[in-house]
Scaffold this motif. Sequence first.
Motif, PDB file in Angstrom:
ATOM      1  N   ARG A  25      -5.808   3.737  -0.140  1.00  0.00           N
ATOM      2  CA  ARG A  25      -4.757   4.016   0.850  1.00  0.00           C
ATOM      3  C   ARG A  25      -4.646   5.507   1.145  1.00  0.00           C
ATOM      4  NH1 ARG A  25      -1.593  -0.133  -2.180  1.00  0.00           N
ATOM      5  NH2 ARG A  25      -1.705  -1.994  -0.898  1.00  0.00           N
ATOM      6  N   GLN A  26      -4.749   6.332   0.116  1.00  0.00           N
ATOM      7  CA  GLN A  26      -4.687   7.785   0.312  1.00  0.00           C
ATOM      8  C   GLN A  26      -5.869   8.274   1.132  1.00  0.00           C
ATOM      9  OE1 GLN A  26      -4.375   9.310  -3.674  1.00  0.00           O
ATOM     10  NE2 GLN A  26      -2.165   9.074  -3.720  1.00  0.00           N
ATOM     11  N   VAL A  45      -5.172  -1.607   3.397  1.00  0.00           N
ATOM     12  CA  VAL A  45      -5.421  -2.274   2.128  1.00  0.00           C
ATOM     13  C   VAL A  45      -4.328  -3.315   1.933  1.00  0.00           C
ATOM     14  CG1 VAL A  45      -5.612  -1.962  -0.368  1.00  0.00           C
ATOM     15  CG2 VAL A  45      -6.473  -0.196   1.174  1.00  0.00           C
ATOM     16  N   LYS A  46      -4.746  -4.558   1.725  1.00  0.00           N
ATOM     17  CA  LYS A  46      -3.806  -5.669   1.541  1.00  0.00           C
ATOM     18  C   LYS A  46      -4.002  -6.292   0.170  1.00  0.00           C
ATOM     19  CE  LYS A  46      -1.780  -6.350   5.580  1.00  0.00           C
ATOM     20  NZ  LYS A  46      -0.360  -6.489   5.752  1.00  0.00           N
ATOM     21  N   TYR A  47      -2.901  -6.773  -0.417  1.00  0.00           N
ATOM     22  CA  TYR A  47      -2.957  -7.474  -1.695  1.00  0.00           C
ATOM     23  C   TYR A  47      -2.700  -8.952  -1.450  1.00  0.00           C
ATOM     24  CZ  TYR A  47      -1.957  -8.896  -6.453  1.00  0.00           C
ATOM     25  OH  TYR A  47      -1.986  -9.537  -7.659  1.00  0.00           O
ATOM     26  N   ARG A  48      -3.559  -9.794  -1.987  1.00  0.00           N
ATOM     27  CA  ARG A  48      -3.387 -11.245  -1.893  1.00  0.00           C
ATOM     28  C   ARG A  48      -2.932 -11.756  -3.253  1.00  0.00           C
ATOM     29  NH1 ARG A  48      -2.902 -12.214   3.269  1.00  0.00           N
ATOM     30  NH2 ARG A  48      -4.625 -11.386   4.445  1.00  0.00           N
ATOM     31  N   SER A  49      -1.634 -12.018  -3.381  1.00  0.00           N
ATOM     32  CA  SER A  49      -1.069 -12.397  -4.673  1.00  0.00           C
ATOM     33  C   SER A  49      -1.584 -13.751  -5.163  1.00  0.00           C
ATOM     34  CB  SER A  49       0.453 -12.402  -4.611  1.00  0.00           C
ATOM     35  OG  SER A  49       0.907 -13.327  -3.659  1.00  0.00           O
ATOM     36  N   GLY A  50      -1.859 -14.667  -4.256  1.00  0.00           N
ATOM     37  CA  GLY A  50      -2.355 -15.974  -4.664  1.00  0.00           C
ATOM     38  C   GLY A  50      -3.684 -15.889  -5.382  1.00  0.00           C
ATOM     39  N   LYS A  51      -4.504 -14.964  -4.953  1.00  0.00           N
ATOM     40  CA  LYS A  51      -5.831 -14.805  -5.536  1.00  0.00           C
ATOM     41  C   LYS A  51      -5.898 -13.601  -6.470  1.00  0.00           C
ATOM     42  CE  LYS A  51      -8.140 -16.975  -1.669  1.00  0.00           C
ATOM     43  NZ  LYS A  51      -9.180 -16.889  -0.676  1.00  0.00           N
ATOM     44  N   LEU A  55      -9.751  -4.870   1.924  1.00  0.00           N
ATOM     45  CA  LEU A  55      -9.809  -3.808   2.914  1.00  0.00           C
ATOM     46  C   LEU A  55      -9.949  -4.509   4.251  1.00  0.00           C
ATOM     47  CD1 LEU A  55      -9.838  -0.778   3.313  1.00  0.00           C
ATOM     48  CD2 LEU A  55     -12.306  -0.836   3.052  1.00  0.00           C
ATOM     49  N   LYS A  56      -8.937  -4.348   5.125  1.00  0.00           N
ATOM     50  CA  LYS A  56      -8.869  -5.154   6.330  1.00  0.00           C
ATOM     51  C   LYS A  56      -8.792  -4.281   7.568  1.00  0.00           C
ATOM     52  CE  LYS A  56      -5.879  -8.638   8.361  1.00  0.00           C
ATOM     53  NZ  LYS A  56      -4.602  -9.320   8.269  1.00  0.00           N
ATOM     54  N   LYS A  74      -5.441   7.425   4.742  1.00  0.00           N
ATOM     55  CA  LYS A  74      -4.461   8.319   5.358  1.00  0.00           C
ATOM     56  C   LYS A  74      -5.065   9.689   5.648  1.00  0.00           C
ATOM     57  CE  LYS A  74       0.169  10.138   4.619  1.00  0.00           C
ATOM     58  NZ  LYS A  74       1.316  10.181   3.707  1.00  0.00           N
ATOM     59  N   VAL A  75      -5.791  10.258   4.692  1.00  0.00           N
ATOM     60  CA  VAL A  75      -6.387  11.587   4.854  1.00  0.00           C
ATOM     61  C   VAL A  75      -7.426  11.591   5.976  1.00  0.00           C
ATOM     62  CG1 VAL A  75      -7.915  13.270   3.729  1.00  0.00           C
ATOM     63  CG2 VAL A  75      -5.936  12.377   2.509  1.00  0.00           C
ATOM     64  N   LYS A  76      -8.229  10.552   6.025  1.00  0.00           N
ATOM     65  CA  LYS A  76      -9.297  10.460   7.035  1.00  0.00           C
ATOM     66  C   LYS A  76      -8.768   9.960   8.386  1.00  0.00           C
ATOM     67  CE  LYS A  76     -12.988  11.355   4.474  1.00  0.00           C
ATOM     68  NZ  LYS A  76     -14.023  12.294   4.768  1.00  0.00           N
ATOM     69  N   GLU A  77      -7.457   9.611   8.430  1.00  0.00           N
ATOM     70  CA  GLU A  77      -6.805   9.112   9.641  1.00  0.00           C
ATOM     71  C   GLU A  77      -7.526   7.901  10.227  1.00  0.00           C
ATOM     72  OE1 GLU A  77      -6.204  12.391  12.314  1.00  0.00           O
ATOM     73  OE2 GLU A  77      -5.021  13.489  10.847  1.00  0.00           O
ATOM     74  N   LEU A  78      -7.865   6.966   9.365  1.00  0.00           N
ATOM     75  CA  LEU A  78      -8.517   5.727   9.781  1.00  0.00           C
ATOM     76  C   LEU A  78      -7.436   4.694  10.084  1.00  0.00           C
ATOM     77  CD1 LEU A  78     -11.277   5.675   7.042  1.00  0.00           C
ATOM     78  CD2 LEU A  78     -11.512   6.441   9.404  1.00  0.00           C
ATOM     79  N   LYS A  79      -6.906   4.762  11.272  1.00  0.00           N
ATOM     80  CA  LYS A  79      -5.761   3.938  11.643  1.00  0.00           C
ATOM     81  C   LYS A  79      -6.099   2.462  11.822  1.00  0.00           C
ATOM     82  CE  LYS A  79      -3.519   7.862  13.881  1.00  0.00           C
ATOM     83  NZ  LYS A  79      -2.978   8.376  12.691  1.00  0.00           N
TER      84      LYS A  79
END
Length: 41
Positions: free
Chosen positions: A14-15, A27-33, A38-39, A18-23
């Motif tokens: 995530r950092q 990063v998503k967390y899938r709690s079920g799995k 990285l989406k 943000k630094v590279k400004e890749l809008k």
Amino acid sequence: MQGTKDSMIAIGLRQRIKVKELKNLEVKYRSGKGVYLLKKK
């Protein structure tokens, strides 16, 4: 990476996004799995 918690890797990603400004990435967390993804927006 051995010895590194998944949450720390996610924080690092995530950092870097943000630094590279890749809008179009997030990063998503899938709690079920219990995995991080990285989406494109």
